[in-house]
Scaffold this motif. Structure first.
Motif, PDB file in Angstrom:
ATOM      1  N   LEU A 292       0.956  -1.290   0.074  1.00 22.32           N
ATOM      2  CA  LEU A 292       0.052  -0.054  -0.058  1.00 22.32           C
ATOM      3  C   LEU A 292       0.810   1.157   0.057  1.00 22.32           C
ATOM      4  O   LEU A 292       2.109   1.412   0.510  1.00 22.32           O
ATOM      5  N   TRP A 293       0.517   2.217  -0.741  1.00 22.30           N
ATOM      6  CA  TRP A 293       1.413   3.501  -0.732  1.00 22.30           C
ATOM      7  C   TRP A 293       0.584   4.536   0.210  1.00 22.30           C
ATOM      8  O   TRP A 293      -0.526   4.817   0.345  1.00 22.30           O
ATOM      9  N   GLY A 294       1.709   5.171   0.999  1.00 22.84           N
ATOM     10  CA  GLY A 294       1.246   6.229   2.010  1.00 22.84           C
ATOM     11  C   GLY A 294       1.555   7.574   1.317  1.00 22.84           C
ATOM     12  O   GLY A 294       1.436   7.630   0.070  1.00 22.84           O
ATOM     13  N   GLY A 295       1.989   8.505   2.088  1.00 20.90           N
ATOM     14  CA  GLY A 295       2.537   9.764   1.567  1.00 20.90           C
ATOM     15  C   GLY A 295       1.182  10.560   1.407  1.00 20.90           C
ATOM     16  O   GLY A 295       1.062  11.647   0.686  1.00 20.90           O
ATOM     17  N   ALA A 296      -0.203  10.258   1.971  1.00 18.60           N
ATOM     18  CA  ALA A 296      -1.339  10.845   1.869  1.00 18.60           C
ATOM     19  C   ALA A 296      -1.101  12.172   2.755  1.00 18.60           C
ATOM     20  O   ALA A 296      -0.759  11.829   4.024  1.00 18.60           O
ATOM     21  N   ASP A 297      -1.857  13.231   2.159  1.00 18.29           N
ATOM     22  CA  ASP A 297      -2.200  14.305   3.199  1.00 18.29           C
ATOM     23  C   ASP A 297      -3.675  14.707   2.836  1.00 18.29           C
ATOM     24  O   ASP A 297      -3.992  15.425   1.869  1.00 18.29           O
ATOM     25  N   LEU A 298      -4.360  14.286   4.034  1.00 19.65           N
ATOM     26  CA  LEU A 298      -5.928  14.424   3.850  1.00 19.65           C
ATOM     27  C   LEU A 298      -6.456  15.320   4.591  1.00 19.65           C
ATOM     28  O   LEU A 298      -6.005  15.534   5.744  1.00 19.65           O
ATOM     29  N   ARG A 299      -7.472  16.091   4.056  1.00 18.94           N
ATOM     30  CA  ARG A 299      -7.930  17.191   4.903  1.00 18.94           C
ATOM     31  C   ARG A 299      -9.636  16.726   4.842  1.00 18.94           C
ATOM     32  O   ARG A 299     -10.282  16.683   3.691  1.00 18.94           O
ATOM     33  N   THR A 300     -10.231  16.514   5.874  1.00 21.80           N
ATOM     34  CA  THR A 300     -11.841  16.235   5.852  1.00 21.80           C
ATOM     35  C   THR A 300     -12.262  17.642   5.479  1.00 21.80           C
ATOM     36  O   THR A 300     -11.980  18.686   5.933  1.00 21.80           O
ATOM     37  N   GLY A 301     -13.539  17.556   5.168  1.00 22.61           N
ATOM     38  CA  GLY A 301     -14.356  18.723   4.690  1.00 22.61           C
ATOM     39  C   GLY A 301     -16.063  18.409   4.391  1.00 22.61           C
ATOM     40  O   GLY A 301     -16.138  16.935   4.305  1.00 22.61           O
ATOM     41  N   ALA A 302     -16.726  19.302   4.322  1.00 20.01           N
ATOM     42  CA  ALA A 302     -18.082  19.310   4.100  1.00 20.01           C
ATOM     43  C   ALA A 302     -18.264  18.544   2.461  1.00 20.01           C
ATOM     44  O   ALA A 302     -17.480  18.721   1.683  1.00 20.01           O
ATOM     45  N   TRP A 303     -19.272  17.899   2.281  1.00 17.53           N
ATOM     46  CA  TRP A 303     -19.661  17.402   0.839  1.00 17.53           C
ATOM     47  C   TRP A 303     -19.112  18.412  -0.029  1.00 17.53           C
ATOM     48  O   TRP A 303     -19.537  19.594   0.046  1.00 17.53           O
TER      49      TRP A 303
END
Ligand code: EPU
Length: 437
Positions: A292-303
């Motif tokens: 599996l590949w990481g390096g993710a930079d996720l930000r949650t937000g409204a739809w």
């Protein structure tokens, strides 16, 4: 205390169908109170929050009836007092503000207060209702909302796109006198679904599912009823997809709306899963031997952003991925309470308020962990699918708030996963049997 045992190491295969979305069903059960005709909700999962909603409906004088997977809501004349124990058990009691205000003229709601995800104020619900002409008395532990005459339509801008407040104001405006425009509304698919239901009952709504919703008030309760099949649960669909990403294998999630979890499927593709999506189903495939590949930079937000409810699931996928990842939850202060359980299974994670940082490791090991909340609990169950040995997730009752039978669903796909009781539950039951005998 409910607990779930999971033995890691099996890949998943087969087909699975998500139930109706919890976050549609809960407001729909409340919205039924607005109608003068009978309503039926189809395919409603057996969840703890649905049970609590049925109890609340009975407490305010309605007579909901479960017939198999359907819930019948005969027309009723509800009263406006919500029992404190029910309000405290479920955040969704806030959905009863608008229907009870509309039908009974007054509603008293013990304040839902904070929850495990952090503070969850209801100021936008109350401010919006006040703009429609309601009188709001907010005390330290309860709020009373009254109306003198009908609520009046208004032009109202939400200070942030709250899902719950959008639903409250949508329901209130349907039965108000005159036209309402909601600006800055939340756009989640469940809002459009509730609007479809309300329109079937006679409401006049345009633009639900977009930031500007226009409602022509009926000046009273909705004249009809509805037979409604709520949208499939996009977070449950994401949960199954995350499980395949973690455990490996190939699973088709059928009778769902892949477009409702597009951001999550994009994330899984970037992490190394193969995804084939059509209009009503998608297939996730991952060779367990490939990384599996990481390096993710996720930000949650409204739809249509990355849904906060999928953040712990994404974390579960990234724990063994190559590279460092970060997830920031913009909505809730305490989204990553599951980090403790991840760490107990050998993950290298650090939760700091709204931020979770992850350094991928090669292997995870079994542990006894505690579900801190609904989605965090689901994420721990999924993580255990790839951990060596048999893990136990305690306090799994949280997970039953949002999934009818997640262990059963995973077991049907080949996982070694089962719900069980604690020793003290067994001891209590034995004691009862002895006493009764
Ligand atoms: N907010 C305010 N004031 C308000 C209302 C909300 O400040 O009057 C803030 C909240 O504190 C939060 C943000 O606005 O920071 C978003 O909250 P929102 O109102 O959109 O969430 P909600 O209606 O309380 C629903 C779902 C949640 C889901 C969120 C976000 C239901 C029953 N719950 O909550 O689902 O995380 O929208 O999509 O529909 C879950 O299923 O596990 C769950 C928590």
């Amino acid at each position: 205390m409910e607990r779930i045992r999971i033995t890691g190491g099996r890949t998943l295969a087969g087909r699975v169908r998500p139930a109706a979305a919890k976050n549609s069903v809960l407001p729909l059960l409340a919205a039924g109170l607005l109608c003068e005709g009978p309503c039926v909700l189809r395919g409603v999962p057996d969840l703890a929050d649905v049970d609590a909603s049925l109890e609340l409906l009975r407490a305010v004088g309605a007579q909901p009836e479960r017939r198999g997977a359907d819930i019948l809501l005969p027309p009723s004349r509800p009263g406006g007092r919500i029992p404190t124990d029910i309000a405290g058990a479920m955040r969704a009691s806030v959905f009863y503000l608008a229907p009870l205000l509309t039908r009974a003229g007054q509603v008293e709601l013990p304040l839902p207060g904070g929850c495990r995800l952090g503070p969850r104020p209801i100021d936008i619900h109350l401010d919006g209702l006040a703009t429609l002409g309601a009188q709001v008395d907010a005390g330290a532990d309860r709020v009373t909302v009254r109306r003198a005459g009908l609520l009046q339509g208004a032009d109202y801008t939400l200070r942030l796109p709250s899902v719950g407040a959008t639903l409250t104001l949508l329901m209130a405006a349907c039965c108000a006198q005159g036209d309402t425009t909601l600006r800055g509304a939340a756009c989640e698919p469940e809002i459009a679904d509730v609007a479809v239901f309300l329109r079937k009952c006679g409401a006049r709504i345009e633009g639900a599912g977009t930031p500007v919703v226009r409602i022509r008030g009926m000046g009273g309760p909705l004249p009809g009823g509805a037979d409604h099949d709520p949208v499939p649960d996009r977070i449950a669909a994401a949960t199954y997809a995350a499980a395949v990403a973690v455990a490996g294998g190939q699973v088709t999630v059928e009778q769902c709306r892949p477009g409702h979890l597009a951001a999550f499927l994009r994330f899984l593709r970037a992490a190394g899963c193969e995804i084939a999506a059509g209009p009503t189903e998608f297939t996730v495939r991952r060779d367990p031997a490939s990384p599996l590949w990481g390096g993710a930079d996720l930000r949650t937000g409204a739809w249509p952003g990355f849904a906060t409810d999928t953040a712990p699931l994404a974390a579960a996928v990234l724990l063994r991925a190559r590279g460092d990842s970060r997830i920031h939850d913009a909505l809730f202060q305490n989204r990553f309470a599951c980090a403790r359980g991840f760490a107990a299974m050998g993950a290298r994670v650090r939760a700091d308020g709204r931020d979770l940082s992850i350094r991928g490791v090669q292997t995870l090991h079994a542990a006894t962990v505690t579900a801190p909340d609904l989605r965090g609990g689901a994420a721990l169950i999924i993580t255990a699918l790839a951990a060596r040995g048999t893990s136990v997730v305690q306090d799994a009752g949280h997970v039953r708030r949002g999934y009818q039978d997640l262990p059963g669903d995973l077991a049907a796909l080949g996982a070694r996963c089962a719900a069980g009781q604690t020793l003290s539950d067994v001891a209590k039951k034995n004691l009862l049997t002895v006493q009764m005998g």
